[in-house]
Design a protein around this motif. Sequence first.
Motif, PDB file in Angstrom:
ATOM      1  N   PHE A   1      -4.486  97.249  72.643  1.00  0.00           N
ATOM      2  CA  PHE A   1      -3.058  97.251  72.968  1.00  0.00           C
ATOM      3  C   PHE A   1      -2.258  96.583  71.862  1.00  0.00           C
ATOM      4  O   PHE A   1      -2.767  95.754  71.094  1.00  0.00           O
ATOM      5  CB  PHE A   1      -2.786  96.543  74.300  1.00  0.00           C
ATOM      6  N   ARG A   2      -0.993  96.956  71.773  1.00  0.00           N
ATOM      7  CA  ARG A   2      -0.056  96.361  70.819  1.00  0.00           C
ATOM      8  C   ARG A   2       1.304  96.248  71.501  1.00  0.00           C
ATOM      9  O   ARG A   2       1.761  97.176  72.170  1.00  0.00           O
ATOM     10  CB  ARG A   2       0.054  97.219  69.561  1.00  0.00           C
ATOM     11  N   TYR A   3       1.940  95.090  71.309  1.00  0.00           N
ATOM     12  CA  TYR A   3       3.239  94.848  71.932  1.00  0.00           C
ATOM     13  C   TYR A   3       4.144  94.165  70.931  1.00  0.00           C
ATOM     14  O   TYR A   3       3.752  93.182  70.296  1.00  0.00           O
ATOM     15  CB  TYR A   3       3.072  93.968  73.180  1.00  0.00           C
ATOM     16  N   ASN A   4       5.341  94.706  70.748  1.00  0.00           N
ATOM     17  CA  ASN A   4       6.326  94.135  69.839  1.00  0.00           C
ATOM     18  C   ASN A   4       7.538  93.662  70.646  1.00  0.00           C
ATOM     19  O   ASN A   4       8.487  94.424  70.844  1.00  0.00           O
ATOM     20  CB  ASN A   4       6.767  95.176  68.799  1.00  0.00           C
TER      21      ASN A   4
ATOM     22  N   LEU B   1       5.372  99.366  72.638  1.00  0.00           N
ATOM     23  CA  LEU B   1       4.138  99.155  73.391  1.00  0.00           C
ATOM     24  C   LEU B   1       3.183 100.323  73.188  1.00  0.00           C
ATOM     25  O   LEU B   1       3.560 101.480  73.333  1.00  0.00           O
ATOM     26  CB  LEU B   1       4.452  99.006  74.884  1.00  0.00           C
ATOM     27  N   ASN B   2       1.941 100.003  72.828  1.00  0.00           N
ATOM     28  CA  ASN B   2       0.882 100.999  72.685  1.00  0.00           C
ATOM     29  C   ASN B   2      -0.334 100.547  73.472  1.00  0.00           C
ATOM     30  O   ASN B   2      -0.673  99.357  73.476  1.00  0.00           O
ATOM     31  CB  ASN B   2       0.481 101.194  71.226  1.00  0.00           C
ATOM     32  N   LEU B   3      -1.010 101.510  74.120  1.00  0.00           N
ATOM     33  CA  LEU B   3      -2.220 101.216  74.889  1.00  0.00           C
ATOM     34  C   LEU B   3      -3.192 102.368  74.720  1.00  0.00           C
ATOM     35  O   LEU B   3      -2.822 103.537  74.893  1.00  0.00           O
ATOM     36  CB  LEU B   3      -1.884 101.009  76.369  1.00  0.00           C
TER      37      LEU B   3
ATOM     38  N   LEU C   1      -0.473 104.789  76.607  1.00  0.00           N
ATOM     39  CA  LEU C   1       0.948 104.521  76.434  1.00  0.00           C
ATOM     40  C   LEU C   1       1.310 104.604  74.959  1.00  0.00           C
ATOM     41  O   LEU C   1       0.560 104.126  74.102  1.00  0.00           O
ATOM     42  CB  LEU C   1       1.320 103.130  76.966  1.00  0.00           C
ATOM     43  N   ASP C   2       2.454 105.205  74.664  1.00  0.00           N
ATOM     44  CA  ASP C   2       2.957 105.269  73.297  1.00  0.00           C
ATOM     45  C   ASP C   2       4.476 105.143  73.340  1.00  0.00           C
ATOM     46  O   ASP C   2       5.189 106.131  73.362  1.00  0.00           O
ATOM     47  CB  ASP C   2       2.544 106.571  72.628  1.00  0.00           C
ATOM     48  N   LYS C   3       4.929 103.894  73.362  1.00  0.00           N
ATOM     49  CA  LYS C   3       6.358 103.623  73.387  1.00  0.00           C
ATOM     50  C   LYS C   3       6.758 102.892  72.118  1.00  0.00           C
ATOM     51  O   LYS C   3       5.910 102.505  71.315  1.00  0.00           O
ATOM     52  CB  LYS C   3       6.713 102.788  74.630  1.00  0.00           C
ATOM     53  N   GLN C   4       8.049 102.708  71.955  1.00  0.00           N
ATOM     54  CA  GLN C   4       8.544 102.112  70.724  1.00  0.00           C
ATOM     55  C   GLN C   4       7.985 100.720  70.491  1.00  0.00           C
ATOM     56  O   GLN C   4       7.676 100.345  69.371  1.00  0.00           O
ATOM     57  CB  GLN C   4      10.071 102.063  70.745  1.00  0.00           C
TER      58      GLN C   4
END
Length: 523
Positions: free
Chosen positions: A361-364, A314-316, A309-312
């Motif tokens: 993962f990263r979530y903002n 969210l990354n996975l 996933l590569d969203k503004q």
Amino acid sequence: MKVLRHIFLILLEFIAVVASQAQVSTDSTHEFPTPYRHIISQPILPDSADVRLHEHKAFWRAGAETVSFNIGLWAFDRYIQKGHFAYISWETIKENFKHGFEWDDDHLSTNMFAHPYNGSIFFNAGRSNGFNFWQSELFAIGGSAMWEMFMEKEYPSTNDIIATPIGGAALGEVLYRTSDLILDDRSSGGERFGRELAAFLVDPMKGINRIVTGAAWKKRATSGRRFGIPPISVELSLGARYLSLIENDEGSRAGAVAEINIEYGDKFTETTKAPYDYFSFLMELQGIKSQPLLSRVEIMGRLLSKEILDKQNLNLNVGLYQHFDYFDSDTIRPERSVLYFPCSVPYKMGAPASIGGGVMFRYNPLKIMSLDGYVHLNGVILAGVLTDFYRDYHRNYNWGSGFSIKVGLNWALSNDRLSVRIANQFYKVYTWNGYDVNYDWSLTPEGKPVDVQGDASHSSFNHLEASVSYRLWKHLFLTGGIDFYSRKTEYTNMSIHLGQTTISSPIVNSKQLGIHMMLTYKL
């Protein structure tokens, strides 16, 4: 101690040189959004001319350096230290081949750190001569095999032939990439000398090759960096720690602690097959009475990965990772008032050969807040865990294999004012060639220990840590935290007699609590 002094010099040189990278031009082909990391300087992609320069292979030079290092180390052991194991001959070599491999009984620090460090020298003989990560591993295997079969009077070691090349690849690639950051072929004068010296201390094989080829003083139009300047963050912490064994009034210790934490590369990059384009490195040093100076080393290097996933916000990313883990402690209170008691040392654990899958993962959720974390499941090819009973020569740990699970979560305000970190590491290690308790040790000839991994057992080792950092001023933070080490070992082929009571398959637990307060400087 010599290895530890060498590593300490490396850290000082690396910190000084990396700090200077903050002055590097910020021209870059991309921007790296990292609200959860303090990046030293804007990333710069490598120059194509530099990439081609480092792809030139010199097989015979790499092989000669591997052999020469072994001969030089043997000569030091034989003629300076006069170690009994260094008095080799054609007879000892033939006996090594005839007898074959067995588990050795050296100190944990020797087998789990010093030998992998030697493996990094072999590995970088290949790496600094144009070979890639996987090809350089062959030099580490060859160098280790040469030492085990030819250069020692002692029988070749099963654990060394595993730990030296595999752990050596982890340490070697970290040192190779670190030295690449330090060097700059555009520099001259005192700056050039300082960079070359620092790179030599970090990666001696690369330093030797630069001298041999003349690259150490040749000025070029480009930096000469094989990897450019990737996103890199460095945290240096210094403070105090309080340790306590929390069962049976085991006493406590307090003293100084220092820690360096490096994160190299972009963990959320697109699909990649370049080993160690992302890695994390942690080293902990202690100045606490009765405790080892080098208490912890951890490396996690990505071998390949795929972006999911590569969203503004969210990354996975999923990938395959190599792990190198080393945890060491020593006696807090040696006195014993009862017959059946856990070992006075709280824990020892080393896993120089481990590999597995991981999720990053990263979530903002908000513009001012970020969360990032990881989950890793690994197969542990080789590990050593403290034992309460097995003792032979310097060994007080059992060899084994098993698995590990690592999870972690970081929460941070994007203005970097406040951050919280929590992580847990769990290891399960099984001995698969345990000591027979009915064996008569008097039947063992002197100098030929029983070829076993230790006690027949299975052990759980867990490390839980949590910390909070608050920014005091610019790059300076106050960090407070706790860590909790626990070990549980079940001895499956043993009975202990205490008076009229017999304990079959005893289970031993040991736990240590640590509290630390440090000042952290983020470069």
